[in-house]
Write a protein that holds these residues in place. Structure first.
Motif, PDB file in Angstrom:
ATOM      1  N   VAL A   1       0.851  -1.201   0.000  1.00 21.03           N
ATOM      2  CA  VAL A   1       0.000   0.000   0.000  1.00 21.03           C
ATOM      3  C   VAL A   1       0.880   1.241   0.000  1.00 21.03           C
ATOM      4  O   VAL A   1       0.646   2.183  -0.767  1.00 21.03           O
TER       5      VAL A   1
ATOM      6  N   TYR B   1      -7.895   7.475  -6.175  1.00 21.51           N
ATOM      7  CA  TYR B   1      -8.493   6.180  -5.805  1.00 21.51           C
ATOM      8  C   TYR B   1      -8.530   5.229  -7.007  1.00 21.51           C
ATOM      9  O   TYR B   1      -8.315   4.025  -6.858  1.00 21.51           O
TER      10      TYR B   1
ATOM     11  N   LEU C   1      -5.037   3.852  -7.470  1.00 23.18           N
ATOM     12  CA  LEU C   1      -4.692   2.874  -6.429  1.00 23.18           C
ATOM     13  C   LEU C   1      -5.422   1.555  -6.663  1.00 23.18           C
ATOM     14  O   LEU C   1      -4.859   0.480  -6.457  1.00 23.18           O
ATOM     15  N   ARG C   2      -6.670   1.659  -7.094  1.00 27.17           N
ATOM     16  CA  ARG C   2      -7.450   0.440  -7.370  1.00 27.17           C
ATOM     17  C   ARG C   2      -6.741  -0.369  -8.455  1.00 27.17           C
ATOM     18  O   ARG C   2      -6.580  -1.580  -8.339  1.00 27.17           O
TER      19      ARG C   2
ATOM     20  N   LEU D   1      -3.218  -1.704  -7.008  1.00 29.42           N
ATOM     21  CA  LEU D   1      -3.325  -2.760  -5.993  1.00 29.42           C
ATOM     22  C   LEU D   1      -4.013  -4.006  -6.535  1.00 29.42           C
ATOM     23  O   LEU D   1      -3.802  -5.094  -6.023  1.00 29.42           O
TER      24      LEU D   1
ATOM     25  N   VAL E   1      -7.720  -6.086  -4.533  1.00 22.73           N
ATOM     26  CA  VAL E   1      -8.834  -5.376  -3.910  1.00 22.73           C
ATOM     27  C   VAL E   1     -10.129  -5.673  -4.639  1.00 22.73           C
ATOM     28  O   VAL E   1     -11.170  -5.156  -4.295  1.00 22.73           O
ATOM     29  N   GLU E   2     -10.054  -6.505  -5.648  1.00 21.99           N
ATOM     30  CA  GLU E   2     -11.275  -6.785  -6.410  1.00 21.99           C
ATOM     31  C   GLU E   2     -12.107  -7.885  -5.750  1.00 21.99           C
ATOM     32  O   GLU E   2     -11.594  -8.694  -5.018  1.00 21.99           O
TER      33      GLU E   2
END
Lengths: 159, 185
Positions: B123, B170, B173-174, B177, B184-185
């Protein structure tokens, strides 16, 4: 209801959206598969980001700050630095020099007429300027040109 | 009333009158958030400490002219954000990167702790990789809990610019990551 815009979705997933808007969004999300998926995804991202913890307590700088602030205060109590004083003196000197220059310039102009005996030629022409005639005004004073835009001498020269 | 805890504005008034204990109290009260913000923005603790130090010294110097128009913390954040951005620009000019985040070696025998640390590092790396303004907006929003309006006040950017930066941050980052092991999915 149309799909949620991205910023509202972020705030909703973060739990920052205030009522009654939050209730409306909840209702929409419950009915909309697309927005429900997006909210879920955003919620997961929010939680993942929250897993980056930092420990600032290990980096206490309070003593450093207090010591430096005391030092700065002691310096300010001792008075302004030589650099500040020098700057102030320079500004004063510049102001004085400017005043002297203005005074000398004015004195020179005034002295010129008194020594040579020449009067300023401002009253030499009493002719009524054309533009005053055109406006139906009288030329009442020899000094009136001072408050007007044009010097009557110059006007006369042009005639 | 005696025994009441003075608020930040009262401490600033006392500081302006020369009460150095008031500065100590302000530092104790806010230094952790200042350090955290600076560290998350700059990625290095030594720089974060320098920024925190300079921020509070500026608070000290400005105490005499302090006008409580906004919340003290918003004003303080503004000082910190400006110092961080100045530092980043200075480093960019000198060609010194701030993005070299080193992932610490995982030495813990406990798999859970190692995994937690790894996620934290991922992160951190993803946040550090954001463009400067997106990163500042994201840190203030996600980690400092500021609203869009407060972020706008602290940074001097418009409300719509802040919203746009947050949306892009955001989204970035999505994407970053989701490619990693801990999706994050």
């Amino acid at each position: 209801m149309k799909h949620l815009d991205e910023i509202e979705l972020i705030e909703f997933a973060a739990g920052n959206l205030a009522e009654p808007r939050a209730a409306e969004v909840r209702e929409h999300v419950a009915a909309c598969r697309e927005c429900s998926r997006r909210v879920q995804e955003m919620g997961k991202l929010w939680d993942t980001l929250g897993r980056w913890n930092v420990e600032p307590a290990e980096h206490d700088v309070a003593d450093r700050i207090t010591a430096l602030a005391h030092e700065n205060r002691a310096e300010s109590v001792r008075g302004p630095s030589i650099f500040v004083l020098r700057k102030k003196f320079l500004m004063q000197a510049l102001r004085l020099a400017a005043s002297v220059l203005i005074a000398v310039g004015l004195g020179h102009k005034l002295g010129e007429s008194s020594v040579t005996g020449k009067k300023p030629q401002i009253a030499s022409s009493q002719e009524k300027p054309e533009y005053l005639a055109a406006l139906g005004l009288e030329w009442s004073s020899g000094l009136a040109w001072l408050v007007l835009e044009d010097n009557p001498d110059e006007m006369g020269g042009e005639q | 009333m005696a025994g009441d805890i003075p608020n930040d504005t009262e401490l600033m008034t006392r500081l302006a009158a020369g009460d150095m204990a008031a500065l100590g109290e302000l530092v104790q009260r806010h230094q952790e958030r200042v350090l955290e913000l600076a560290f998350r923005t700059l990625g290095k603790w030594d720089l974060a400490e320098d920024v925190a130090q300079e921020a509070f010294l500026r608070v000290h110097r400005a105490a005499g002219n302090y006008k409580p128009k906004a919340r003290f913390t918003t004003w303080l954040y503004r000082i910190v954000v400006n110092l961080c951005l100045d530092e980043k620009r200075r480093r960019a000019r000198n060609g010194t990167s701030l993005e070299d985040v080193t992932v610490e070696a995982q030495t813990e025998p406990n798999g859970d702790i190692a995994e937690k640390k790894e996620i934290a590092q991922l992160v951190r790396g993803a946040v550090n990789g954001l463009p400067e303004r997106q990163r500042v907006a994201l840190v203030l929003h996600r980690y400092e809990g500021l609203s869009h309006g407060q972020i706008a006040e602290a940074t001097g950017w418009t409300g719509s610019a802040v919203e746009s930066l947050l949306v892009r941050a955001y989204a970035n980052l999505r994407e970053k990551l989701s490619k990693m092991k801990y999706s994050v999915e």
